[in-house]
Design a protein around this motif. Structure first.
Motif, PDB file in Angstrom:
ATOM      1  N   CYS A 156     -29.830  71.759 -88.569  1.00 33.83           N
ATOM      2  CA  CYS A 156     -30.437  72.028 -87.264  1.00 33.83           C
ATOM      3  C   CYS A 156     -29.358  71.946 -86.195  1.00 33.83           C
ATOM      4  CB  CYS A 156     -31.524  70.992 -86.973  1.00 33.83           C
ATOM      5  SG  CYS A 156     -32.733  70.801 -88.323  1.00 33.83           S
ATOM      6  N   ASP A 157     -29.684  72.464 -85.017  1.00 31.27           N
ATOM      7  CA  ASP A 157     -28.699  72.356 -83.941  1.00 31.27           C
ATOM      8  C   ASP A 157     -28.567  70.895 -83.497  1.00 31.27           C
ATOM      9  OD1 ASP A 157     -30.796  71.774 -82.130  1.00 31.27           O
ATOM     10  OD2 ASP A 157     -30.905  73.838 -81.419  1.00 31.27           O
ATOM     11  N   ASN A 158     -27.689  70.634 -82.541  1.00 31.68           N
ATOM     12  CA  ASN A 158     -27.412  69.243 -82.169  1.00 31.68           C
ATOM     13  C   ASN A 158     -28.587  68.570 -81.463  1.00 31.68           C
ATOM     14  OD1 ASN A 158     -27.227  70.611 -79.763  1.00 31.68           O
ATOM     15  ND2 ASN A 158     -25.259  69.727 -79.165  1.00 31.68           N
ATOM     16  N   LEU A 159     -29.650  69.338 -81.153  1.00 34.58           N
ATOM     17  CA  LEU A 159     -30.860  68.760 -80.566  1.00 34.58           C
ATOM     18  C   LEU A 159     -31.971  68.583 -81.603  1.00 34.58           C
ATOM     19  CD1 LEU A 159     -30.922  70.810 -77.239  1.00 34.58           C
ATOM     20  CD2 LEU A 159     -30.034  68.496 -77.618  1.00 34.58           C
ATOM     21  N   ALA A 176     -32.562  75.569 -90.300  1.00 40.26           N
ATOM     22  CA  ALA A 176     -32.513  76.562 -91.371  1.00 40.26           C
ATOM     23  C   ALA A 176     -32.206  75.848 -92.680  1.00 40.26           C
ATOM     24  CB  ALA A 176     -31.441  77.610 -91.078  1.00 40.26           C
ATOM     25  N   PRO A 177     -32.797  76.319 -93.799  1.00 41.12           N
ATOM     26  CA  PRO A 177     -32.510  75.694 -95.096  1.00 41.12           C
ATOM     27  C   PRO A 177     -31.028  75.800 -95.450  1.00 41.12           C
ATOM     28  CG  PRO A 177     -34.408  77.171 -95.251  1.00 41.12           C
ATOM     29  CD  PRO A 177     -33.776  77.406 -93.903  1.00 41.12           C
ATOM     30  N   ILE A 178     -30.520  74.751 -96.059  1.00 38.58           N
ATOM     31  CA  ILE A 178     -29.146  74.750 -96.556  1.00 38.58           C
ATOM     32  C   ILE A 178     -29.201  75.229 -97.997  1.00 38.58           C
ATOM     33  CG2 ILE A 178     -27.140  73.336 -97.090  1.00 38.58           C
ATOM     34  CD1 ILE A 178     -28.120  71.406 -94.841  1.00 38.58           C
ATOM     35  N   ILE A 200     -29.168  67.041 -89.289  1.00 47.22           N
ATOM     36  CA  ILE A 200     -29.711  67.327 -90.622  1.00 47.22           C
ATOM     37  C   ILE A 200     -31.128  66.772 -90.702  1.00 47.22           C
ATOM     38  CG2 ILE A 200     -29.418  66.914 -93.106  1.00 47.22           C
ATOM     39  CD1 ILE A 200     -27.166  68.630 -91.954  1.00 47.22           C
ATOM     40  N   GLU A 201     -32.024  67.549 -91.316  1.00 46.89           N
ATOM     41  CA  GLU A 201     -33.377  67.099 -91.632  1.00 46.89           C
ATOM     42  C   GLU A 201     -33.624  67.348 -93.116  1.00 46.89           C
ATOM     43  OE1 GLU A 201     -36.258  69.041 -89.135  1.00 46.89           O
ATOM     44  OE2 GLU A 201     -35.457  68.132 -87.302  1.00 46.89           O
ATOM     45  N   VAL A 202     -34.671  66.733 -93.653  1.00 50.08           N
ATOM     46  CA  VAL A 202     -35.074  67.006 -95.024  1.00 50.08           C
ATOM     47  C   VAL A 202     -36.585  67.231 -95.049  1.00 50.08           C
ATOM     48  CG1 VAL A 202     -35.379  64.563 -95.685  1.00 50.08           C
ATOM     49  CG2 VAL A 202     -34.885  66.293 -97.452  1.00 50.08           C
ATOM     50  N   SER A 203     -36.994  68.254 -95.802  1.00 51.71           N
ATOM     51  CA  SER A 203     -38.414  68.520 -96.035  1.00 51.71           C
ATOM     52  C   SER A 203     -38.736  68.108 -97.456  1.00 51.71           C
ATOM     53  CB  SER A 203     -38.738  70.001 -95.840  1.00 51.71           C
ATOM     54  OG  SER A 203     -38.692  70.330 -94.480  1.00 51.71           O
ATOM     55  N   GLU A 204     -39.903  67.527 -97.618  1.00 48.00           N
ATOM     56  CA  GLU A 204     -40.314  66.975 -98.912  1.00 48.00           C
ATOM     57  C   GLU A 204     -41.723  67.484 -99.225  1.00 48.00           C
ATOM     58  OE1 GLU A 204     -39.550  62.607 -99.887  1.00 48.00           O
ATOM     59  OE2 GLU A 204     -41.625  62.598 -99.227  1.00 48.00           O
ATOM     60  N   ALA A 224     -25.951  63.851 -84.717  1.00 47.79           N
ATOM     61  CA  ALA A 224     -25.006  64.933 -85.016  1.00 47.79           C
ATOM     62  C   ALA A 224     -24.016  64.463 -86.083  1.00 47.79           C
ATOM     63  CB  ALA A 224     -24.272  65.361 -83.753  1.00 47.79           C
ATOM     64  N   VAL A 225     -23.753  65.338 -87.050  1.00 48.85           N
ATOM     65  CA  VAL A 225     -22.830  65.003 -88.139  1.00 48.85           C
ATOM     66  C   VAL A 225     -21.412  64.897 -87.572  1.00 48.85           C
ATOM     67  CG1 VAL A 225     -21.824  65.793 -90.316  1.00 48.85           C
ATOM     68  CG2 VAL A 225     -24.284  66.087 -89.880  1.00 48.85           C
TER      69      VAL A 225
END
Length: 192
Positions: free
Chosen positions: A107-110, A115-117, A136-140, A159-160
């Motif tokens: 995801c963007d910095n906000l 988008a899927p990696i 980064i997010e995760v969908s489960e 932010a990474v």
């Protein structure tokens, strides 16, 4: 002129049936206690001449549980830094999930425009250089014999960050080691 009904809970082979208390309408909604059992319905009819003998349906397939439902979203543990492992921590689910699927998102910095990696479908993810500055997010998705749940998504990480520098050659000193003379540090070699 009329019908009467009685729903029955039976074993997996459709035998050893018992009456389901209060289940006497033309419809029945299986409950948690029915999971793993088959269901049958008995029907009798009547007219001016009297009441028929009871006729029993064939059994259903064994009742399966409802798919899981998320009651608390997953979250991510670990440090959001290139090269460091992030781990999906399961949220809370109803209906006893037996397995999970995962999709990590950049995801963007906000924490928006996610988008899927590609290929990031494991319970852990290690951010790469392309993730630096992004969140980064995760969908489960939780799964049980009743099927898959709706997708539940974590909140974003920070932010990474890029990895910290690592030394590959130490610094050196130039100049004479003499009182009153200037010594100069020459930077070592560093990654990142």
């Amino acid at each position: 002129t009329g019908y009467t009904y009685q729903w029955l809970q039976c074993d997996g082979a459709g035998a050893n049936c018992t009456l389901i208390s209060g289940a006497t309408s033309s419809t029945y909604v299986p409950v948690t206690a029915d999971v793993g059992y088959t269901i049958e319905v008995s029907e009798t009819t009547s007219n001016l001449g009297g009441t028929s003998a009871q006729v029993i349906s064939a059994p259903t397939a064994a009742v399966v549980a409802e798919p899981p439902v998320n009651t608390s979203p997953p979250w991510i543990s670990g440090t959001p830094e290139q090269g460091q492992t992030l781990t999906d921590e399961h949220g809370a689910w109803t209906n006893q999930p037996t397995s999970y699927t995962y999709q990590w998102l950049q995801c963007d910095n906000l924490g928006a425009n996610c988008a899927p990696i590609s290929g990031a479908t494991n319970p852990t993810y290690v951010p790469v250089a392309a993730d630096v500055g992004q969140t980064i997010e995760v969908s489960e998705v939780a799964i049980n014999p009743g099927g898959p749940s709706a997708q539940a998504t974590s909140g974003p990480t920070g932010a990474v960050a890029p990895p910290i520098p690592e030394n590959t050659a130490p610094p050196s000193i130039t100049g004479p080691a003499q009182q009153g003379q200037t010594l100069t540090e020459v930077n070592g070699t560093w990654t990142n």
